[in-house]
Design a protein around this motif. Structure first.
Motif, PDB file in Angstrom:
ATOM      1  N   GLN A  75      33.041 120.970-103.029  1.00  0.00           N
ATOM      2  CA  GLN A  75      33.515 121.661-101.831  1.00  0.00           C
ATOM      3  C   GLN A  75      32.651 121.332-100.620  1.00  0.00           C
ATOM      4  O   GLN A  75      33.167 121.117 -99.515  1.00  0.00           O
ATOM      5  CB  GLN A  75      33.560 123.165-102.073  1.00  0.00           C
ATOM      6  CG  GLN A  75      34.504 123.588-103.178  1.00  0.00           C
ATOM      7  CD  GLN A  75      35.884 122.987-103.030  1.00  0.00           C
ATOM      8  OE1 GLN A  75      36.563 123.182-102.038  1.00  0.00           O
ATOM      9  NE2 GLN A  75      36.320 122.241-104.034  1.00  0.00           N
TER      10      GLN A  75
ATOM     11  N   ILE B  81      33.944 119.480 -97.313  1.00  0.00           N
ATOM     12  CA  ILE B  81      33.798 120.027 -95.954  1.00  0.00           C
ATOM     13  C   ILE B  81      33.176 118.983 -95.020  1.00  0.00           C
ATOM     14  O   ILE B  81      33.617 118.818 -93.877  1.00  0.00           O
ATOM     15  CB  ILE B  81      32.971 121.331 -95.969  1.00  0.00           C
ATOM     16  CG1 ILE B  81      33.793 122.449 -96.635  1.00  0.00           C
ATOM     17  CG2 ILE B  81      32.532 121.731 -94.567  1.00  0.00           C
ATOM     18  CD1 ILE B  81      32.994 123.686 -96.975  1.00  0.00           C
TER      19      ILE B  81
ATOM     20  N   PRO C 265      40.739 121.734-100.090  1.00  0.00           N
ATOM     21  CA  PRO C 265      40.138 121.198 -98.857  1.00  0.00           C
ATOM     22  C   PRO C 265      40.900 119.981 -98.317  1.00  0.00           C
ATOM     23  O   PRO C 265      41.065 119.837 -97.113  1.00  0.00           O
ATOM     24  CB  PRO C 265      38.719 120.799 -99.275  1.00  0.00           C
ATOM     25  CG  PRO C 265      38.424 121.639-100.453  1.00  0.00           C
ATOM     26  CD  PRO C 265      39.736 121.813-101.161  1.00  0.00           C
TER      27      PRO C 265
END
Length: 182
Positions: A12, A16, A147
């Motif tokens: 994650q 990002i 994401p």
């Protein structure tokens, strides 16, 4: 169990970081800046997909990172064979990482990107890339990569904003060009 949580958390964070770079691509005026930023974003997305087990997505992003780097070094379109090498590489890597029909989405997105980013005109690049985000969005949805789903919507919107910001100038330049040569 704890190891899987760490891997998920790392994926994650990497995702990002990739999002940050990916969102800035279509706000750049110059092709070389777009390609360099896209290279870094693709490497980060490849790591993200690998950590989530979506190996075709990881492979396509590594093909994309390599392609972007090579394309940024080529200042002319006279080496068209290079584009075909990357299209062939995308098909080959898809066969090696085959995870079902879903792999075709990542391969198609990569193929369109190969053709789009080969173009010298950032305006044309932005137009062709519009077809890529929906393919990656669906691939990400089936791969469980939220994401990437987010970033594809954001990239699509960023691309549209870039087209608005720079499109007017392109139209004016094109009209002047036509008038001078009419």
């Amino acid at each position: 169990m704890i190891v899987l949580m760490y891997i998920y958390a790392i994926s994650q964070v990497v995702g990002i970081l990739a999002v940050i770079f990916a969102l800035s691509i279509y706000q750049m005026k110059r092709r070389d800046a777009m390609l360099k930023t896209a290279t870094f974003a693709a490497v980060l997305f490849a790591i993200h997909f690998a950590l989530t087990g979506a190996y075709t997505g990881a492979a396509m992003n590594m093909v994309g990172a390599t392609r972007n780097f090579v394309y940024s070094k080529l200042k002319t379109k006279k080496h068209t064979w290079v584009m075909y090498v990357f299209l062939t590489l995308a098909v080959s890597m898809t066969m090696l990482t085959w995870q079902g029909w879903i792999s075709l989405l990542a391969m198609s997105a990569t193929g369109i990107s190969c053709v789009a980013l080969w173009q010298q005109d950032p305006w044309l690049i932005r137009r062709l890339i519009l077809f890529v985000s929906p393919l990656w969005f669906v691939y990400a949805a089936f791969s469980g990569s939220y994401p990437v789903m987010f970033v594809e919507v954001a990239i699509f919107c960023s691309n549209l904003i870039g087209q608005y910001r720079f499109g007017h100038r392109h139209t004016v330049t094109t009209q002047r060009h036509v008038v001078r040569h009419a």
